[in-house]
Design an enzyme around this catalytic site. Sequence first.
Site, PDB file in Angstrom:
ATOM      1  N   HIS A   1      12.554  -2.739   2.503  1.00 52.32           N
ATOM      2  CA  HIS A   1      12.012  -1.415   2.831  1.00 52.32           C
ATOM      3  C   HIS A   1      12.965  -0.344   2.325  1.00 52.32           C
ATOM      4  O   HIS A   1      14.190  -0.484   2.458  1.00 52.32           O
ATOM      5  CB  HIS A   1      11.837  -1.227   4.346  1.00 52.32           C
ATOM      6  CG  HIS A   1      10.916  -2.232   4.946  1.00 52.32           C
ATOM      7  ND1 HIS A   1       9.559  -2.176   4.765  1.00 52.32           N
ATOM      8  CD2 HIS A   1      11.161  -3.334   5.678  1.00 52.32           C
ATOM      9  CE1 HIS A   1       8.999  -3.208   5.380  1.00 52.32           C
ATOM     10  NE2 HIS A   1       9.955  -3.927   5.931  1.00 52.32           N
TER      11      HIS A   1
ATOM     12  N   GLU B   1      12.355  -9.587   2.576  1.00 48.91           N
ATOM     13  CA  GLU B   1      11.655  -8.370   3.016  1.00 48.91           C
ATOM     14  C   GLU B   1      12.479  -7.149   2.606  1.00 48.91           C
ATOM     15  O   GLU B   1      13.689  -7.121   2.826  1.00 48.91           O
ATOM     16  CB  GLU B   1      11.497  -8.408   4.541  1.00 48.91           C
ATOM     17  CG  GLU B   1      10.818  -7.188   5.119  1.00 48.91           C
ATOM     18  CD  GLU B   1      10.796  -7.199   6.651  1.00 48.91           C
ATOM     19  OE1 GLU B   1      11.584  -7.938   7.278  1.00 48.91           O
ATOM     20  OE2 GLU B   1       9.983  -6.442   7.209  1.00 48.91           O
TER      21      GLU B   1
ATOM     22  N   ALA C   1       2.876  -0.688   5.012  1.00 52.54           N
ATOM     23  CA  ALA C   1       2.368  -0.723   6.385  1.00 52.54           C
ATOM     24  C   ALA C   1       1.830  -2.095   6.788  1.00 52.54           C
ATOM     25  O   ALA C   1       1.775  -2.405   7.987  1.00 52.54           O
ATOM     26  CB  ALA C   1       1.287   0.342   6.558  1.00 52.54           C
TER      27      ALA C   1
ATOM     28  N   TYR D   1      11.270   8.595   1.376  1.00 52.62           N
ATOM     29  CA  TYR D   1      11.269   7.476   0.425  1.00 52.62           C
ATOM     30  C   TYR D   1      11.997   7.768  -0.888  1.00 52.62           C
ATOM     31  O   TYR D   1      12.081   6.881  -1.744  1.00 52.62           O
ATOM     32  CB  TYR D   1       9.811   7.059   0.137  1.00 52.62           C
ATOM     33  CG  TYR D   1       9.091   6.573   1.380  1.00 52.62           C
ATOM     34  CD1 TYR D   1       9.533   5.441   2.063  1.00 52.62           C
ATOM     35  CD2 TYR D   1       7.974   7.258   1.886  1.00 52.62           C
ATOM     36  CE1 TYR D   1       8.878   4.998   3.215  1.00 52.62           C
ATOM     37  CE2 TYR D   1       7.316   6.823   3.030  1.00 52.62           C
ATOM     38  CZ  TYR D   1       7.780   5.695   3.688  1.00 52.62           C
ATOM     39  OH  TYR D   1       7.136   5.254   4.823  1.00 52.62           O
TER      40      TYR D   1
ATOM     41  N   ARG E   1       5.379  10.746  -2.717  1.00 55.68           N
ATOM     42  CA  ARG E   1       5.037  10.448  -1.313  1.00 55.68           C
ATOM     43  C   ARG E   1       6.256  10.678  -0.420  1.00 55.68           C
ATOM     44  O   ARG E   1       7.258   9.974  -0.538  1.00 55.68           O
ATOM     45  CB  ARG E   1       4.602   8.988  -1.210  1.00 55.68           C
ATOM     46  CG  ARG E   1       4.357   8.516   0.202  1.00 55.68           C
ATOM     47  CD  ARG E   1       4.247   7.000   0.274  1.00 55.68           C
ATOM     48  NE  ARG E   1       3.987   6.578   1.627  1.00 55.68           N
ATOM     49  CZ  ARG E   1       4.201   5.366   2.101  1.00 55.68           C
ATOM     50  NH1 ARG E   1       4.684   4.428   1.317  1.00 55.68           N
ATOM     51  NH2 ARG E   1       3.925   5.074   3.350  1.00 55.68           N
TER      52      ARG E   1
ATOM     53  N   ARG F   1      12.562   4.522  13.021  1.00 61.08           N
ATOM     54  CA  ARG F   1      11.367   5.355  12.920  1.00 61.08           C
ATOM     55  C   ARG F   1      10.412   5.091  14.090  1.00 61.08           C
ATOM     56  O   ARG F   1      10.845   4.637  15.142  1.00 61.08           O
ATOM     57  CB  ARG F   1      10.713   5.122  11.546  1.00 61.08           C
ATOM     58  CG  ARG F   1      11.678   5.449  10.383  1.00 61.08           C
ATOM     59  CD  ARG F   1      11.048   5.203   9.035  1.00 61.08           C
ATOM     60  NE  ARG F   1       9.914   6.083   8.823  1.00 61.08           N
ATOM     61  CZ  ARG F   1       8.988   5.903   7.884  1.00 61.08           C
ATOM     62  NH1 ARG F   1       9.095   4.868   7.061  1.00 61.08           N
ATOM     63  NH2 ARG F   1       7.989   6.739   7.747  1.00 61.08           N
TER      64      ARG F   1
ATOM     65  N   PRO G   1       0.796  -1.231   0.000  1.00 64.56           N
ATOM     66  CA  PRO G   1       0.000   0.000   0.000  1.00 64.56           C
ATOM     67  C   PRO G   1       0.830   1.284   0.000  1.00 64.56           C
ATOM     68  O   PRO G   1       1.839   1.374   0.683  1.00 64.56           O
ATOM     69  CB  PRO G   1      -0.825  -0.101   1.290  1.00 64.56           C
ATOM     70  CG  PRO G   1      -0.092  -1.079   2.138  1.00 64.56           C
ATOM     71  CD  PRO G   1       0.546  -2.048   1.193  1.00 64.56           C
ATOM     72  N   ASN G   2       0.341   2.217  -0.783  1.00 64.33           N
ATOM     73  CA  ASN G   2       0.878   3.577  -0.912  1.00 64.33           C
ATOM     74  C   ASN G   2       2.192   3.655  -1.693  1.00 64.33           C
ATOM     75  O   ASN G   2       2.680   4.747  -1.980  1.00 64.33           O
ATOM     76  CB  ASN G   2       1.047   4.239   0.474  1.00 64.33           C
ATOM     77  CG  ASN G   2      -0.277   4.309   1.211  1.00 64.33           C
ATOM     78  OD1 ASN G   2      -1.238   4.843   0.679  1.00 64.33           O
ATOM     79  ND2 ASN G   2      -0.351   3.744   2.401  1.00 64.33           N
TER      80      ASN G   2
ATOM     81  N   ASN H   1       8.024  -5.714  -0.414  1.00 65.26           N
ATOM     82  CA  ASN H   1       7.888  -4.518   0.424  1.00 65.26           C
ATOM     83  C   ASN H   1       6.396  -4.377   0.703  1.00 65.26           C
ATOM     84  O   ASN H   1       5.642  -3.875  -0.127  1.00 65.26           O
ATOM     85  CB  ASN H   1       8.420  -3.276  -0.284  1.00 65.26           C
ATOM     86  CG  ASN H   1       8.327  -2.043   0.619  1.00 65.26           C
ATOM     87  OD1 ASN H   1       7.745  -2.102   1.710  1.00 65.26           O
ATOM     88  ND2 ASN H   1       8.892  -0.934   0.170  1.00 65.26           N
TER      89      ASN H   1
HETATM   90  C1  DQA Z   1       8.078   1.068   4.050  1.00 63.19           C
HETATM   91  C2  DQA Z   1       8.127   1.267   5.560  1.00 63.19           C
HETATM   92  C3  DQA Z   1       6.770   1.081   6.192  1.00 63.19           C
HETATM   93  O1  DQA Z   1       6.838   1.308   7.587  1.00 63.19           O
HETATM   94  C4  DQA Z   1       5.777   2.068   5.594  1.00 63.19           C
HETATM   95  O2  DQA Z   1       4.496   1.824   6.121  1.00 63.19           O
HETATM   96  C5  DQA Z   1       5.775   2.051   4.111  1.00 63.19           C
HETATM   97  C6  DQA Z   1       7.046   1.978   3.415  1.00 63.19           C
HETATM   98  C7  DQA Z   1       9.430   1.370   3.374  1.00 63.19           C
HETATM   99  O3  DQA Z   1       9.621   0.927   2.257  1.00 63.19           O
HETATM  100  O4  DQA Z   1      10.268   2.064   3.949  1.00 63.19           O
HETATM  101  O5  DQA Z   1       4.737   2.163   3.481  1.00 63.19           O
HETATM  102  O6  DQA Z   1       7.740  -0.281   3.788  1.00 63.19           O
END
Ligand code: DQA
Length: 145
Positions: A103, A101, A80, A25, A20, A110, A12-13, A77
Amino acid sequence: MADRKILVLSGPNLNLLGTREPEVYGSQTLADIGKLLEQRGAALGFAVESRQSNHEGALVDWLHEAQASGCHAVLLNAGAYTHTSIALLDAIRAIKVPVIEVHLSNPHTREEYRHKSYVGMAAKGTICGFGANSYLLALEAAALL
Ligand code: DQA
């Protein structure tokens, strides 16, 4: 050949990457990252396919598909959902395909609610904190598996 395929799943997002919170990011879009992964993957002898969804169930379905189609590895990735999704944890445990995994940011530096990772509880390993390069580093790791 499916066993020379690496699936890259973003949650998501992450479709909004580029605009964003660029201070967190970075300014590259997910499409930019997808192209870089495809190029590097080809050099490593892998076909890299990137997908994104804002829906938890779609990510679960794609993990199952990675297993059914015999993918070499998955880079995930989960955004959230990383911090909330027992469904993703179960899906990763349910398949034999190794999941790495990924990120962009380093969640451990954070907010506290980002410190727990359900994905990390089942992943082969985690790469975080290197911006878009986290995906590329994860691809290098996947190619070594
Ligand atoms: C994220 C880190 C997560 O905590 C966050 O909710 C994201 C992006 C990252 O790529 O740094 O959406 O996965």
